[in-house]
Structures are given as C-alpha cells and as structure tokens.
Design a protein around this motif. Structure first.
Motif, PDB file in Angstrom:
ATOM      1  N   ASP A  58       0.837  -1.203   0.000  1.00 52.54           N
ATOM      2  CA  ASP A  58       0.000   0.000   0.000  1.00 52.54           C
ATOM      3  C   ASP A  58       0.869   1.250   0.000  1.00 52.54           C
ATOM      4  O   ASP A  58       0.674   2.169  -0.811  1.00 52.54           O
ATOM      5  N   ALA A  59       1.861   1.283   0.885  1.00 56.68           N
ATOM      6  CA  ALA A  59       2.744   2.448   0.956  1.00 56.68           C
ATOM      7  C   ALA A  59       3.566   2.601  -0.309  1.00 56.68           C
ATOM      8  O   ALA A  59       3.718   3.715  -0.847  1.00 56.68           O
TER       9      ALA A  59
ATOM     10  N   ARG B 200       1.301   3.751  -3.334  1.00 58.11           N
ATOM     11  CA  ARG B 200       0.845   5.139  -3.204  1.00 58.11           C
ATOM     12  C   ARG B 200       1.947   6.104  -3.629  1.00 58.11           C
ATOM     13  O   ARG B 200       1.698   7.094  -4.323  1.00 58.11           O
TER      14      ARG B 200
ATOM     15  N   ALA C  70       9.100   5.126   1.765  1.00 58.39           N
ATOM     16  CA  ALA C  70       7.711   5.245   2.227  1.00 58.39           C
ATOM     17  C   ALA C  70       7.262   3.958   2.915  1.00 58.39           C
ATOM     18  O   ALA C  70       6.479   3.995   3.869  1.00 58.39           O
ATOM     19  N   VAL C  71       7.743   2.818   2.435  1.00 55.60           N
ATOM     20  CA  VAL C  71       7.440   1.539   3.084  1.00 55.60           C
ATOM     21  C   VAL C  71       7.970   1.552   4.516  1.00 55.60           C
ATOM     22  O   VAL C  71       7.270   1.188   5.468  1.00 55.60           O
TER      23      VAL C  71
ATOM     24  N   TYR D 217       5.819   3.869   6.667  1.00 56.36           N
ATOM     25  CA  TYR D 217       4.464   3.343   6.905  1.00 56.36           C
ATOM     26  C   TYR D 217       4.503   2.207   7.920  1.00 56.36           C
ATOM     27  O   TYR D 217       3.673   2.142   8.827  1.00 56.36           O
TER      28      TYR D 217
END
Length: 420
Positions: free
Chosen positions: A339-340, A343, A358-359, A362
């Motif tokens: 998801d991260a 996005r 970002a992973v 998150y």
C-alpha cells in the motif's frame, strides 16, 4: 505508427489500442470486423459497436442494439472513476440511452460471422452467455494503448442493462497466468464468507479456455459501491483478516528455513538462468537471509495488490477486488508495505528509492498494530522489495516487458539497503 482504417477495414490490422483489443476479443479469423461498412456477402451480422470517440482515438466500444445496455456500459460504477472520466462517461451514457441515434456521430464496428456458422464457436460473448445461464448478453469494452501486462476486459450486460459480470481475458503468458491466479484466489476466498473484518471479494462466475486464451468472469461489484479515499488510513483489522482468513494468529517462524525464503531463492535462480540481472536477485536473496534469517515473523496470506483503487465500501463493509497477485505464506505486513509503496510510486510519481523509504515510514507508523517489532518491520520491508522485483521479473519473463519504474532501479535500492 497507426495503420489507416478505411470504411470497411478490419481493425485487427491496427497496431494501436483498438487493434490490440480487437485481436483479443475476436481472435478467430472467421469472424469479420468492418469499420464503417456492412457485413460482407455470405455473412450475418451478430453485433455492432460504436467506436467512441473515433477510430484513431478509440476509448470505448459501446454495444448497439440495446439502448439500456449501451447506457449501462458507460454509467455503471461511475462513482469509482476520476471526476473527468466520470463526467465524460455521463455525457456518453446520456447519448447511449438514445440508442443508435444518440451514438450516430461515432464510427460503427460491425461484427459478422459466416452464414450458418455457430456463433458460440466463434464469439467469446456467445460462449460466456452459455456459461452464465443462456441469457443473451451484450459486451462493452474499454480501449487502452497496447499493454503486454494488460487484460482486455468485457463488461457483460443483459439487454435491459443489468450487469452480469466482467470477463478478464488472458491473451499472453503473463496475462494468462494472472487471470488463472485470480480465478484460483476467488475460488479459495469462498471460505472467508462471514469472517469478521475480511473484505468482501467478488465471486468467480465462470472460467474458461477459449481461442488460446484464458478467460475469467468475475461477479459485478455492488451497484452502490463507493471508492475508498486515497488518503484513508490503513485498515489494520482487514489486513489481518486477509492474512489469517479467520484463523488464530500463526506462531512466529524464523525467516531461515521458511518455505517463503525457499520460494524467493528458487525464483531468483530461475531469473539468473534467464537473464544477466538475475544474478543480482540471487545475491539479494542471500543478503536477505544473512541479514534477517534469525528474525521470526508471522506468515500468512496477502491480497497482493492492496491499494486504494482496488478497495471500496458497501453497506458498511469493505470490498476488495483484483486478487490476481494474491498468495499464501508471506510475512504478515506485505499488504501494508505494498500500500505504501504503490501510493508513492503510482499516485505521487515517486522513484523506487522514495517508494521504498515510504514503506519503512508506513511500517514504522502502523506496523506495531500488526504485531511487528523493529526487527520484523525491517524484515518485512526488505523481503517485500525483493518480492516486488521478482514479480517484475516474472511478468517480464512471461512476455509483459520490464516495468521501467522498477527495473533496474529496485535492484539498486535493494543492494544499497543490504550494504548499509
């Protein structure tokens, strides 16, 4: 280059999206397609489509002959679409309600078969109508640029505009594998009905091999489904329900010796045998084992493409579709990582390096709610990135071509993380 289409030319000769979709939907050469012309002598017309907005810039094939079905093909699930697309479809849907008269400005694609030929042997729509109970169906289809990883999808409607299903067409090795995987996942997900917090998946209505293709017909989404906002926080209870499928939490197991790590190693070996950069994947899996082999984590299922645009809400429940990358025996937290990553990569257009960061962020914010301590969060992030590169390789090896946003950039990111 785009092949010029004359008043009675078969669009399957084109190299653009219209040609790609036409070849996938009408692969049998005995089926005659003409744009702007009539069926040839000795043929009978079995379907007609408005090519919207033009042959050169085709975006939709809208069925003619049943105004309500044509309108439904443009208006159904419009609330899930971006505002500009929604507005365009609303206008076109209004024209479609008028039938052929309303769509008259657009070119017409005529589909015909030899007189006396059994249409069910030549036309996918006829075959699927038989599989779904025998009620005649009309099909609509979006037109996109040719994509070796894309699956032409038929929206199937009855003449009165009732949606009957979405037929995904696997036409090359990569897409046949994806369609087959989604069909298997949806069959398995029948067992989750009633599991608390598990998102509702659509049902698999039919699966068939036809004309060298693999076709899965997926149940229509509920008409009142609404999309999940792209800035929604993660739905942790749903992610855990997907991972556990109603079972109790699994006991943590070490990465070393896991079937998950063995699978990664086997795929990396196959990648190395197929092309040069595969050797870097072998090294990445080995580094993953060295760095995290002693770390224990819970393993479970994952959706495989958990992103806001594959999620919706209906009657207070979460709905999830596009299960073609679903799988078992992965570290719990992979869907949160995906998801991260997506996005950042897709919605914000960030690089693979930024998406990887970002992973980490998150998982740092939300991972404890999945039972992930700091060592487990690092394992999940590193393992997910290796999994994603191997997915990219699998698709490329099956004929889909490389995703240039991820290759070789994602390998560079993985190597930098393991050397840090």
């Amino acid at each position: 280059m785009t092949t010029t289409v004359g008043p009675a030319t078969d669009p399957r000769a084109r190299v653009d999206g219209l040609g790609w979709v036409s070849r996938a939907v009408f692969p049998d050469e005995r089926v005659n397609l003409t744009v702007g012309g009539l069926a040839p002598a000795g043929h009978r017309t079995v379907a007609r489509y408005a090519v919207v907005p033009s042959v050169a810039r085709a975006r939709f094939l809208v069925p003619l002959g049943a105004a309500r079905a044509g309108a439904a093909s443009l208006l159904a699930y419009n609330a899930l679409r971006p505002p500009k697309v929604r507005a365009l479809r609303a206008v076109l849907g209004g024209l479609a309600r008028l039938g052929a008269v309303g769509l008259a400005p657009f070119p017409t694609l005529t589909v015909s078969v030899p007189a006396g030929a059994a249409a069910a042997e030549l036309l996918l729509t006829e075959r699927l109508a038989a599989d779904l109970g025998g009620t005649p169906l009309l099909a609509a289809c979006g037109v996109r640029p040719p994509d070796p990883n894309g699956k032409p999808t038929l929206q199937l409607f009855t003449a009165d505009g009732r949606p009957r299903g979405y037929a995904k067409i696997g036409w090359n090795d990569a897409t046949r594998a994806l369609v087959t995987a989604e069909a298997a996942a949806l069959r398995a997900l029948r067992a989750v009905a009633g599991v608390a917090d598990h998102p509702t998946p659509p049902r698999l209505l039919a699966e068939t091999a036809w004309g060298g293709q693999v076709v899965a017909v997926i149940e229509p989404l509920p008409p009142a489904v609404r999309g999940v906002p792209v800035d929604d926080p993660p739905r942790i209870a749903a992610l855990l329900a997907v991972a556990r499928r109603g079972d109790s939490p699994g006991p943590p197991r070490a990465l070393a010796g896991s079937t998950f790590l063995s699978r990664l190693a086997g795929q990396a070996d196959r990648a190395a045998a197929a092309e040069e950069t595969g050797a870097r994947a072998v090294a990445a899996v080995a580094a993953l084992a060295r760095r995290h082999g002693d770390t224990s984590v819970e393993f479970g299922h994952w959706h495989g493409d958990w992103v806001p645009w594959n999620l919706g809400r209906h009657d207070g429940r979460l709905v999830a579709w596009d299960w073609e990358h679903s799988g078992a025996d992965v570290p719990v937290g992979f869907d949160l990582a995906h998801d991260a990553f997506q996005r950042a990569l897709v919605l914000r257009g960030e690089s693979a390096a930024v998406a990887a960061a970002a992973v980490d962020a998150y998982l740092g914010r939300h991972g404890d709610r999945l039972g992930l301590g700091a060592p487990q969060r690092r394992l999940v992030a590193d393992a997910y990135l290796v999994e994603m590169w191997l997915r990219t390789w699998r698709l490329a090896d099956a004929g889909a071509g490389w995703n240039t946003a991820l290759h070789p950039a994602l390998l560079d990111v993985i190597e930098k993380r393991h050397s840090g």
